[in-house]
Write a protein that holds these residues in place. Structure first.
Motif, short mmCIF file in Angstrom:
data_model
loop_
_atom_site.label_atom_id
_atom_site.label_comp_id
_atom_site.label_asym_id
_atom_site.label_seq_id
_atom_site.Cartn_x
_atom_site.Cartn_y
_atom_site.Cartn_z
N SER A 26 0.84 -1.19 0.00
CA SER A 26 0.00 0.00 0.00
C SER A 26 0.88 1.25 0.00
O SER A 26 2.02 1.21 0.45
CB SER A 26 -0.88 -0.01 1.26
N GLY A 27 0.32 2.35 -0.49
CA GLY A 27 1.05 3.62 -0.47
C GLY A 27 2.00 3.75 -1.64
O GLY A 27 2.17 2.82 -2.44
N ARG A 28 2.62 4.92 -1.74
CA ARG A 28 3.53 5.19 -2.86
C ARG A 28 4.84 5.79 -2.34
O ARG A 28 4.87 6.38 -1.28
CB ARG A 28 2.89 6.18 -3.84
N GLY A 29 5.88 5.62 -3.13
CA GLY A 29 7.17 6.23 -2.79
C GLY A 29 7.63 5.84 -1.40
O GLY A 29 7.56 4.68 -1.01
N LEU A 30 8.07 6.87 -0.65
CA LEU A 30 8.61 6.60 0.68
C LEU A 30 7.54 6.09 1.65
O LEU A 30 7.87 5.52 2.69
CB LEU A 30 9.24 7.87 1.26
N ALA A 31 6.27 6.32 1.33
CA ALA A 31 5.20 5.88 2.22
C ALA A 31 4.75 4.45 1.94
O ALA A 31 3.81 3.95 2.55
CB ALA A 31 4.02 6.83 2.10
N THR A 32 5.41 3.79 0.99
CA THR A 32 5.02 2.42 0.65
C THR A 32 5.18 1.50 1.87
O THR A 32 6.17 1.57 2.58
CB THR A 32 5.91 1.88 -0.50
N ARG A 33 4.17 0.67 2.09
CA ARG A 33 4.21 -0.25 3.23
C ARG A 33 3.58 -1.59 2.85
O ARG A 33 2.67 -1.63 2.03
CB ARG A 33 3.43 0.31 4.42
N LEU A 34 4.05 -2.63 3.52
CA LEU A 34 3.40 -3.92 3.43
C LEU A 34 2.19 -3.87 4.36
O LEU A 34 2.35 -3.51 5.53
CB LEU A 34 4.37 -5.03 3.88
N VAL A 35 1.02 -4.18 3.84
CA VAL A 35 -0.18 -4.14 4.70
C VAL A 35 -0.80 -5.53 4.78
O VAL A 35 -0.59 -6.39 3.91
CB VAL A 35 -1.24 -3.12 4.20
N VAL A 36 -1.56 -5.72 5.84
CA VAL A 36 -2.16 -7.02 6.12
C VAL A 36 -3.68 -6.88 5.97
O VAL A 36 -4.28 -5.92 6.45
CB VAL A 36 -1.78 -7.45 7.56
N ASN A 37 -4.25 -7.86 5.29
CA ASN A 37 -5.67 -7.81 4.97
C ASN A 37 -6.53 -8.31 6.13
O ASN A 37 -7.03 -9.43 6.12
CB ASN A 37 -5.90 -8.67 3.70
N SER A 38 -6.67 -7.46 7.15
CA SER A 38 -7.61 -7.77 8.23
C SER A 38 -8.15 -6.44 8.74
O SER A 38 -7.53 -5.39 8.52
CB SER A 38 -6.92 -8.54 9.36
#
Lengths: 176, 220
Positions: B166-178
């Protein structure tokens, strides 16, 4: 004689221990080099040197002062070990505000008598974040590892003493 | 037999294979991190960037075509790969000495092979949260390089879609679907492929840290 200075900034002296792991090679080395400022000599200020080895990153004002003095006095400056190269384990404190680190260590931690933040004027002030040494001065060579293996010190110094560019073989490149 | 030319070697390929597929099959590997044979090509890490007929392209996403001239081990490309690896290191928090994956980490291994001695750039020391909510699985976001292998494994192999980027550039993060965003509230299990494809130490099985002695790890 080649003059060699070493120092440990925000590190654990593990790199210096690994340097000493050269064992009998140290006999050959001391034929060619004379130690200036170093934990091995206990000389406190750095004089004019050919080579400076920096262990540890920058965590306080004194570290910055020392690394600048090394840069001014050493023809070749080498960042030795993970902490000097990327901040290493001490830079894990960069996740937390400095106030929180000090509070945990001196105020709120378990088993603390007389909680107080040390404020003696002789103590160097901490930097907001731990930084690698190349953030303060130009570094000529890097010797990675935690610590770099003794053989890596050998390869580095052998080349530098001959006036050659050090080429670290892949099997001696480690970050742990 | 159709062939491409990789650094002067003639390499056979079958229709549908990418440049990476046929290079790996011919034992002429091109450095890569986000690619894993059998998974949908993603092309995010750019480490496998090669020059195809004079133009840059990622080998993992580029279908092989008859007579392609592919350059990989040139000084120019090696320098670019070193730059990519340095950026990957400074963008995350890669404390190798304290990482359970050290010695078996593909990012570290790629950097050793590229001769990376220093990060060159100023480290970002980003603040990322750890997810230790699950009893068996740990997510250390400090180490995530957003290769999306766990995303693809969970979606395409496990059939669960536990992860996403999720997110773009420096804010990109691995997110969990819950709903809570925590791993404990998903149906992931320790046997899932998604738990075991991480090339770095971002997704780990708990209770197994430092199981393999130094000197016997995958890339020692």
């Amino acid at each position: 004689m080649i003059r060699l200075a070493t120092c440990s900034l925000c590190g654990c002296f593990g790199c210096h221990m690994s340097f000493l792991d050269m064992d009998e090679k140290l006999f050959d080395l001391v034929e060619k080099v004379e130690f200036d400022r170093s934990p091995f000599t206990d000389i406190k200020s750095v004089g004019k040197c050919d080579i400076g080895l920096i262990e540890g990153g920058l965590c306080n004002e004194e570290n910055v002062e020392v690394v600048k003095a090394f840069r001014e006095n050493c023809g070749i400056l080498v960042a030795v070990g993970a902490c000097a190269i990327n901040g290493g384990i001490p830079s894990m404190r960069n996740h937390f505000p400095l106030e929180a680190c000090l509070a945990e260590a001196y105020l709120d931690g378990i088993g603390i008598d007389h909680p107080q933040i040390p404020s003696d004027p002789e103590l160097p002030r901490l930097l907001d974040k731990v930084m690698p040494v190349h953030e303060a001065v130009k570094i000529d060579y890097f010797l990675p590892g935690c610590p770099p293996p003794a053989e890596a010190f050998e390869v580095l110094l052998e080349a530098l003493l001959k006036g050659e560019e050090p080429q670290l073989p892949t099997n001696l490149i480690h970050y742990d | 037999m159709k062939t491409i030319h990789l650094d002067g070697h003639e390499i056979p390929f079958e229709d549908g294979q990418t440049v990476m597929d046929c290079a790996l099959a011919a034992d002429k590997p091109i450095a890569h991190l986000c690619h894993l044979p059998g998974y949908t090509p993603y092309g995010s890490c750019r480490l496998c960037t090669v020059k195809i007929d004079g133009r840059f392209s990622s080998a993992c996403t580029q279908p092989a075509r008859e007579g392609m001239q592919v350059e990989s081990e040139t000084e120019e490309l090696k320098e670019m790969r070193l730059g990519i690896l340095r950026m990957l290191f400074v963008e995350g928090n890669h404390y190798c000495p304290s990482c359970e994956k050290s010695g078996s980490c593909r990012l570290q291994h790629a950097a050793y092979n590229a001769g990376m001695l220093d990060p060159h750039y100023r480290p970002f020391y980003p603040k990322r949260e750890m997810d230790a909510s699950h009893p068996d699985i740990l997510i250390d976001n400090d180490r995530c390089i957003f290769c999306a292998l766990c995303v693809r494994a969970s979606r395409d192999v496990d059939g669960k879609a536990v992860f996403d980027i999720s997110g773009r550039g420096l804010a990109t993060r691995l997110v969990v679907n819950s709903k809570s965003g925590l791993l404990v509230d998903t149906d992931i299990s320790v046997e899932d492929k998604a738990v075991h494809v991480c090339p770095v130490g971002a997704i780990l099985v708990k209770g197994r840290g430092f199981e393999v002695p130094i000197g016997m790890r995958l890339y020692d």
